[in-house]
Motif scaffolding. Sequence first.
Motif, PDB file in Angstrom:
ATOM      1  N   ASN A 274       0.807  -1.224   0.000  1.00  0.00           N
ATOM      2  CA  ASN A 274       0.000   0.000   0.000  1.00  0.00           C
ATOM      3  C   ASN A 274       0.834   1.266   0.000  1.00  0.00           C
ATOM      4  O   ASN A 274       0.281   2.361  -0.032  1.00  0.00           O
ATOM      5  CB  ASN A 274      -0.921   0.019   1.223  1.00  0.00           C
ATOM      6  CG  ASN A 274      -1.921  -1.115   1.207  1.00  0.00           C
ATOM      7  OD1 ASN A 274      -2.351  -1.559   0.136  1.00  0.00           O
ATOM      8  ND2 ASN A 274      -2.285  -1.607   2.386  1.00  0.00           N
ATOM      9  N   PHE A 275       2.169   1.095   0.051  1.00  0.00           N
ATOM     10  CA  PHE A 275       3.048   2.266   0.114  1.00  0.00           C
ATOM     11  C   PHE A 275       3.589   2.598  -1.273  1.00  0.00           C
ATOM     12  O   PHE A 275       4.153   1.740  -1.956  1.00  0.00           O
ATOM     13  CB  PHE A 275       4.218   2.003   1.074  1.00  0.00           C
ATOM     14  CG  PHE A 275       5.180   3.154   1.167  1.00  0.00           C
ATOM     15  CD1 PHE A 275       4.836   4.308   1.848  1.00  0.00           C
ATOM     16  CD2 PHE A 275       6.427   3.087   0.560  1.00  0.00           C
ATOM     17  CE1 PHE A 275       5.713   5.373   1.928  1.00  0.00           C
ATOM     18  CE2 PHE A 275       7.307   4.143   0.636  1.00  0.00           C
ATOM     19  CZ  PHE A 275       6.958   5.291   1.324  1.00  0.00           C
ATOM     20  N   LYS A 276       3.406   3.840  -1.677  1.00  0.00           N
ATOM     21  CA  LYS A 276       3.914   4.305  -2.959  1.00  0.00           C
ATOM     22  C   LYS A 276       5.102   5.214  -2.717  1.00  0.00           C
ATOM     23  O   LYS A 276       4.960   6.319  -2.207  1.00  0.00           O
ATOM     24  CB  LYS A 276       2.821   5.052  -3.733  1.00  0.00           C
ATOM     25  CG  LYS A 276       3.265   5.484  -5.124  1.00  0.00           C
ATOM     26  CD  LYS A 276       2.139   6.205  -5.855  1.00  0.00           C
ATOM     27  CE  LYS A 276       2.596   6.654  -7.239  1.00  0.00           C
ATOM     28  NZ  LYS A 276       1.515   7.381  -7.961  1.00  0.00           N
ATOM     29  N   ALA A 277       6.271   4.731  -3.082  1.00  0.00           N
ATOM     30  CA  ALA A 277       7.496   5.488  -2.807  1.00  0.00           C
ATOM     31  C   ALA A 277       7.612   6.688  -3.738  1.00  0.00           C
ATOM     32  O   ALA A 277       7.206   6.645  -4.904  1.00  0.00           O
ATOM     33  CB  ALA A 277       8.715   4.586  -2.978  1.00  0.00           C
ATOM     34  N   GLY A 278       8.174   7.771  -3.205  1.00  0.00           N
ATOM     35  CA  GLY A 278       8.438   8.956  -4.002  1.00  0.00           C
ATOM     36  C   GLY A 278       9.816   8.883  -4.630  1.00  0.00           C
ATOM     37  O   GLY A 278      10.518   7.872  -4.527  1.00  0.00           O
ATOM     38  N   PRO A 279      10.256   9.962  -5.302  1.00  0.00           N
ATOM     39  CA  PRO A 279      11.566   9.957  -5.973  1.00  0.00           C
ATOM     40  C   PRO A 279      12.736   9.908  -5.002  1.00  0.00           C
ATOM     41  O   PRO A 279      13.838   9.519  -5.382  1.00  0.00           O
ATOM     42  CB  PRO A 279      11.556  11.262  -6.778  1.00  0.00           C
ATOM     43  CG  PRO A 279      10.563  12.134  -6.078  1.00  0.00           C
ATOM     44  CD  PRO A 279       9.522  11.222  -5.537  1.00  0.00           C
ATOM     45  N   PHE A 280      12.508  10.306  -3.737  1.00  0.00           N
ATOM     46  CA  PHE A 280      13.559  10.239  -2.723  1.00  0.00           C
ATOM     47  C   PHE A 280      13.159   9.173  -1.720  1.00  0.00           C
ATOM     48  O   PHE A 280      12.288   9.375  -0.882  1.00  0.00           O
ATOM     49  CB  PHE A 280      13.715  11.602  -2.027  1.00  0.00           C
ATOM     50  CG  PHE A 280      14.978  11.715  -1.211  1.00  0.00           C
ATOM     51  CD1 PHE A 280      16.106  12.317  -1.749  1.00  0.00           C
ATOM     52  CD2 PHE A 280      15.046  11.202   0.075  1.00  0.00           C
ATOM     53  CE1 PHE A 280      17.274  12.417  -1.010  1.00  0.00           C
ATOM     54  CE2 PHE A 280      16.199  11.294   0.820  1.00  0.00           C
ATOM     55  CZ  PHE A 280      17.321  11.905   0.270  1.00  0.00           C
ATOM     56  N   TYR A 281      13.805   8.019  -1.799  1.00  0.00           N
ATOM     57  CA  TYR A 281      13.364   6.860  -1.033  1.00  0.00           C
ATOM     58  C   TYR A 281      14.568   6.109  -0.482  1.00  0.00           C
ATOM     59  O   TYR A 281      15.579   5.933  -1.164  1.00  0.00           O
ATOM     60  CB  TYR A 281      12.521   5.938  -1.930  1.00  0.00           C
ATOM     61  CG  TYR A 281      11.967   4.722  -1.255  1.00  0.00           C
ATOM     62  CD1 TYR A 281      11.326   4.815  -0.035  1.00  0.00           C
ATOM     63  CD2 TYR A 281      12.074   3.473  -1.859  1.00  0.00           C
ATOM     64  CE1 TYR A 281      10.801   3.698   0.587  1.00  0.00           C
ATOM     65  CE2 TYR A 281      11.543   2.343  -1.253  1.00  0.00           C
ATOM     66  CZ  TYR A 281      10.913   2.460  -0.022  1.00  0.00           C
ATOM     67  OH  TYR A 281      10.400   1.339   0.596  1.00  0.00           O
ATOM     68  N   LEU A 282      14.461   5.682   0.776  1.00  0.00           N
ATOM     69  CA  LEU A 282      15.570   4.977   1.431  1.00  0.00           C
ATOM     70  C   LEU A 282      15.603   3.486   1.126  1.00  0.00           C
ATOM     71  O   LEU A 282      16.525   2.791   1.550  1.00  0.00           O
ATOM     72  CB  LEU A 282      15.474   5.179   2.954  1.00  0.00           C
ATOM     73  CG  LEU A 282      15.664   6.602   3.463  1.00  0.00           C
ATOM     74  CD1 LEU A 282      15.465   6.656   4.973  1.00  0.00           C
ATOM     75  CD2 LEU A 282      17.048   7.118   3.096  1.00  0.00           C
ATOM     76  N   GLY A 283      14.587   2.993   0.426  1.00  0.00           N
ATOM     77  CA  GLY A 283      14.576   1.585   0.051  1.00  0.00           C
ATOM     78  C   GLY A 283      14.427   0.668   1.250  1.00  0.00           C
ATOM     79  O   GLY A 283      13.599   0.899   2.151  1.00  0.00           O
ATOM     80  N   LYS A 284      15.255  -0.376   1.313  1.00  0.00           N
ATOM     81  CA  LYS A 284      15.157  -1.368   2.394  1.00  0.00           C
ATOM     82  C   LYS A 284      15.522  -0.780   3.756  1.00  0.00           C
ATOM     83  O   LYS A 284      15.151  -1.329   4.797  1.00  0.00           O
ATOM     84  CB  LYS A 284      16.050  -2.561   2.092  1.00  0.00           C
ATOM     85  CG  LYS A 284      15.599  -3.377   0.877  1.00  0.00           C
ATOM     86  CD  LYS A 284      16.507  -4.579   0.661  1.00  0.00           C
ATOM     87  CE  LYS A 284      16.024  -5.412  -0.528  1.00  0.00           C
ATOM     88  NZ  LYS A 284      16.901  -6.596  -0.762  1.00  0.00           N
ATOM     89  N   ALA A 285      16.259   0.323   3.741  1.00  0.00           N
ATOM     90  CA  ALA A 285      16.646   0.956   5.012  1.00  0.00           C
ATOM     91  C   ALA A 285      15.514   1.778   5.606  1.00  0.00           C
ATOM     92  O   ALA A 285      15.615   2.248   6.740  1.00  0.00           O
ATOM     93  CB  ALA A 285      17.863   1.852   4.797  1.00  0.00           C
ATOM     94  N   SER A 286      14.413   1.931   4.860  1.00  0.00           N
ATOM     95  CA  SER A 286      13.332   2.803   5.287  1.00  0.00           C
ATOM     96  C   SER A 286      12.748   2.393   6.641  1.00  0.00           C
ATOM     97  O   SER A 286      12.679   3.196   7.574  1.00  0.00           O
ATOM     98  CB  SER A 286      12.231   2.820   4.228  1.00  0.00           C
ATOM     99  OG  SER A 286      11.126   3.593   4.647  1.00  0.00           O
ATOM    100  N   LYS A 287      12.325   1.157   6.773  1.00  0.00           N
ATOM    101  CA  LYS A 287      11.669   0.738   8.011  1.00  0.00           C
ATOM    102  C   LYS A 287      12.617   0.683   9.207  1.00  0.00           C
ATOM    103  O   LYS A 287      12.220   1.094  10.312  1.00  0.00           O
ATOM    104  CB  LYS A 287      10.961  -0.599   7.795  1.00  0.00           C
ATOM    105  CG  LYS A 287       9.683  -0.461   6.973  1.00  0.00           C
ATOM    106  CD  LYS A 287       8.711  -1.590   7.206  1.00  0.00           C
ATOM    107  CE  LYS A 287       7.368  -1.307   6.558  1.00  0.00           C
ATOM    108  NZ  LYS A 287       6.358  -2.359   6.822  1.00  0.00           N
TER     109      LYS A 287
END
Length: 358
Positions: A274-287
């Motif tokens: 349900n999450f739509k990432a924007g152009p600036f995204y941390l990827g797997k490090a996000s959570k």
Amino acid sequence: MYVFFTMIWAILNTFALQVIAFIDMISIIWQLIGGSVLIVLLPLVALSTQPASFVFGHFELASESTGISSKPYAIILSVLFSHFSLLGYDTAAHITEETKGADKNGPISILASIFIVSLYGWMYVLVLTFSIQNFEYLYDVNNETGGAYVPAQILYDAFHGRYHNSIGAIIFLVIIWGSFFFGGLSSTTSAARVVYALSRDDGFPFSSIWRKIHPKHKVPANAVWLCATICIIMGLPIIKVNVVFTAIISICTIGWVGSYGVPIFARLVMAEKNFKAGPFYLGKASKPVCFVAFLWICYTCSVFLLPNLYPIEWKNFNYAPVALGVCLTVIMLWWILDARKWFKGPVRNIGSDQNGKV
């Protein structure tokens, strides 16, 4: 002076948006150059400097000044000192709607701010600590600052010890006071944008007034003056009761830091699909980053509610829990009795008119 500066910030934010952009550039130069001068010169001016073992390894409880005799409790409170420098980066988030390429430039600005304030804040704290001349004298109520403003006392001791006058300390304090002025100006801008954004979504009392944009200057002037008025009213009790200042700082920090905990927690529990990432995204490090950030927010918001002086008396009581309880009670009652019936969340703002309506 408090009211005067608040009025100046409000006036600049109402009639001089282009001037503010210019002042912000001056602010960056002022703080980078002024901060660098202070960081380099202070240890050179001081007659003596503390050894690294004192700065990084010495533990001073100073229970005579604070009444705190528990080392674990003192450590818990001292960790909050990092917030001394980790401030201001959220302003970039509040004005992204006025930024070109905000989806990329907004996050980049936030990260750049965090890097700069962390580096300079860390060096500033280290330089002050290295330059302490007499630790016991810093909190003496009979010293030149009444034991109430340690950084100023450190500056005074360094310059007076070498030159037998305090002119250099005053010059360095002017650098710091200039930073206060620029910080207050940015805070006014940021606060007004928050009020405007919430009013645009009809989430603020009398939203139709606060979301109006000045037809000539293109700024939410009403929101600016609302923030200034609230600021002045909240500051007036400081004239008679010093503890009010501590309560204001605590409750503002809890509200500021805690507000970021809501979207961070939502990101943690949200299903990845349900999450739509924007152009600036941390990827797997996000959570993992969100998890650490959320734990830190829970920690700071809890500790800011604790007493920092003992024995607890009316004159040193931390009123932040009381203020927080009153605010949350009013907000929840407003939601239950009224707001839940009409507030539907953020509204579209593309092509909105000066009244904030689509």
